[in-house]
Design an enzyme around this catalytic site. Structure first.
Site, PDB file in Angstrom:
ATOM      1  N   TYR A 127     -11.520   4.573   2.796  1.00 55.83           N
ATOM      2  CA  TYR A 127     -12.521   3.983   3.683  1.00 55.83           C
ATOM      3  C   TYR A 127     -13.710   4.892   3.972  1.00 55.83           C
ATOM      4  O   TYR A 127     -14.674   4.452   4.599  1.00 55.83           O
ATOM      5  CB  TYR A 127     -11.839   3.433   4.956  1.00 55.83           C
ATOM      6  CG  TYR A 127     -11.269   2.058   4.633  1.00 55.83           C
ATOM      7  CD1 TYR A 127     -11.972   0.902   4.940  1.00 55.83           C
ATOM      8  CD2 TYR A 127     -10.100   1.929   3.912  1.00 55.83           C
ATOM      9  CE1 TYR A 127     -11.498  -0.351   4.576  1.00 55.83           C
ATOM     10  CE2 TYR A 127      -9.615   0.682   3.543  1.00 55.83           C
ATOM     11  CZ  TYR A 127     -10.319  -0.451   3.872  1.00 55.83           C
ATOM     12  OH  TYR A 127      -9.865  -1.682   3.506  1.00 55.83           O
ATOM     13  N   ALA A 167      -4.956  -1.031  -2.652  1.00 52.79           N
ATOM     14  CA  ALA A 167      -4.331  -0.330  -1.519  1.00 52.79           C
ATOM     15  C   ALA A 167      -5.281  -0.356  -0.328  1.00 52.79           C
ATOM     16  O   ALA A 167      -6.467  -0.037  -0.476  1.00 52.79           O
ATOM     17  CB  ALA A 167      -4.033   1.114  -1.912  1.00 52.79           C
ATOM     18  N   LYS A 168      -4.759  -0.726   0.830  1.00 52.78           N
ATOM     19  CA  LYS A 168      -5.555  -0.584   2.050  1.00 52.78           C
ATOM     20  C   LYS A 168      -5.209   0.805   2.601  1.00 52.78           C
ATOM     21  O   LYS A 168      -4.403   0.970   3.516  1.00 52.78           O
ATOM     22  CB  LYS A 168      -5.254  -1.720   3.041  1.00 52.78           C
ATOM     23  CG  LYS A 168      -6.356  -1.885   4.066  1.00 52.78           C
ATOM     24  CD  LYS A 168      -6.268  -3.189   4.800  1.00 52.78           C
ATOM     25  CE  LYS A 168      -7.100  -3.168   6.070  1.00 52.78           C
ATOM     26  NZ  LYS A 168      -8.526  -3.041   5.901  1.00 52.78           N
ATOM     27  N   MET A 169      -5.792   1.762   1.934  1.00 51.04           N
ATOM     28  CA  MET A 169      -5.463   3.168   2.141  1.00 51.04           C
ATOM     29  C   MET A 169      -6.559   3.839   2.967  1.00 51.04           C
ATOM     30  O   MET A 169      -7.740   3.651   2.693  1.00 51.04           O
ATOM     31  CB  MET A 169      -5.401   3.827   0.755  1.00 51.04           C
ATOM     32  CG  MET A 169      -5.233   5.311   0.765  1.00 51.04           C
ATOM     33  SD  MET A 169      -5.637   5.902  -0.899  1.00 51.04           S
ATOM     34  CE  MET A 169      -5.332   7.627  -0.676  1.00 51.04           C
ATOM     35  N   THR A 181       0.851  -1.197   0.000  1.00 52.66           N
ATOM     36  CA  THR A 181       0.000   0.000   0.000  1.00 52.66           C
ATOM     37  C   THR A 181       0.885   1.244   0.000  1.00 52.66           C
ATOM     38  O   THR A 181       0.640   2.192  -0.755  1.00 52.66           O
ATOM     39  CB  THR A 181      -0.963  -0.001   1.210  1.00 52.66           C
ATOM     40  OG1 THR A 181      -1.796  -1.156   1.119  1.00 52.66           O
ATOM     41  CG2 THR A 181      -1.840   1.236   1.261  1.00 52.66           C
TER      42      THR A 181
END
Ligand code: PMP
Length: 307
Positions: A164, A158-160, A64
């Site tokens: 969220y 991406a765990k951005m 990420t």
């Protein structure tokens, strides 16, 4: 409510829970540029505590960062070690770990060119994410009015942090309307994932989940379930799923570190299959829980011993 523990890991130091503070000008707080992870540690049948797929989670954290073109000050191995140190410092037998790489206070404006890149890991006790009993009885989901990010609007791999807000909007819409979770379609109308979970359906004995080229996070539980299904001889397909295929599914379930393997018993008030835990979901769930917290020793490479 998160119960207070002893320590939080911040930039290489274990600091007291109440001392883990950031400045209001912390860049990521304003613009959402940053990476995070969610990892679980379980106490297994042998009494030991193990982190499930620690390396893969922190690999995704660093991937990420690569996608966001930010360079953490710590190595992946140092963050792995921080996770283990934190569990030990808090004497946790099980729990949830949340590594974060974020832009600290410094210049303002979206560019974030000179902001310090900060790294922290927080741990807390987290039970069943989608509610007590959800993994047995299943949950009620609603197709969201919000679409998942188009692949060129965000970066679904991406765990951005900032992405969220899309999940929160969908989750809040679903919860306010009386459902447990949201299912987001992509901008073409195909089923993508839940607000914080990947999705699987079963139709005529085949297990189907959207492919990695879809607008989904490359879930580590998703990968686990695909591997376990193949080992069990269940026919598996990674292909696009339409809304009507979802409604006609014999079984459906979510996967995620927080959600684990949670059956979906209803979508938009339509029962999925018999509306109860289906046989393939049950089989996969049993293998999953056997590995993470039972006595199934078939995948030692997925477990990192804490103590
Ligand atoms: N999709 C989204 C949007 C998520 O936030 C998560 C949770 N990390 C997942 C899927 C599931 O990923 P994993 O199994 O790696 O936790």
């Amino acid at each position: 409510m998160v119960d207070k523990l002893k320590k939080i890991w911040m930039d290489g130091e274990l600091v007291g829970w109440d001392d883990a503070k950031v400045h209001i000008l912390t860049h990521s707080l304003h613009y959402g540029l940053g990476a995070f992870e969610g990892i679980r540690a379980y106490q297994r049948a042998d009494g030991g505590t193990y982190v499930f797929r620690l390396r893969e989670h922190n690999e995704r954290l660093f991937d990420t960062c690569r996608l966001l073109a930010i360079k953490p000050k710590f190595t992946q191995e140092e963050v792995n070690q921080a996770c283990l140190d934190l569990l030990r410092a808090n004497e946790m037998k099980e729990g949830y770990l949340r590594p974060l790489v974020y832009m600290g206070d410094g210049p303002m404006g979206v560019y974030a060119h000179d902001n310090p890149v900060r790294t922290s890991v927080v741990a807390w006790h987290w039970g069943a994410y989608l509610g007590v009993g959800a993994t047995e009885t299943g949950i009620r989901a609603k197709i969201s009015a919000f679409a998942r990010h188009h692949i060129n609007v965000g970066m679904p791999k991406a765990k951005m942090m900032g992405q969220y807000t899309n999940s929160s909007l969908a989750k809040r819409e679903a919860r306010i309307a009386g459902y447990n979770e949201a299912i987001l379609l992509d901008t073409h109308g195909y089923v993508s994932e839940g607000s914080g979970e990947n999705i699987f359906i079963v139709r005529r004995g085949r297990l189907i989940t959207p492919p990695l080229s879809a607008s989904i996070l490359e879930g580590i539980t998703r990968d686990t379930i695909l591997k376990l299904a193949r080992e069990l001889g269940i026919p598996v397909a990674e292909e696009m799923i339409t809304r009507d295929q979802l409604y006609l599914a014999d079984e459906a379930f979510f996967t995620g570190t927080a959600a684990e393997v949670t059956p979906i018993r209803e979508v938009d008030d339509r029962p999925i299959g018999t509306g109860t835990l289906g046989p393939i979901t049950k089989q996969l769930q049993a293998r999953f829980f056997g590995i993470v917290k039972g006595a199934d020793d078939s995948h030692p490479e997925w477990l990192t011993a804490v103590y």
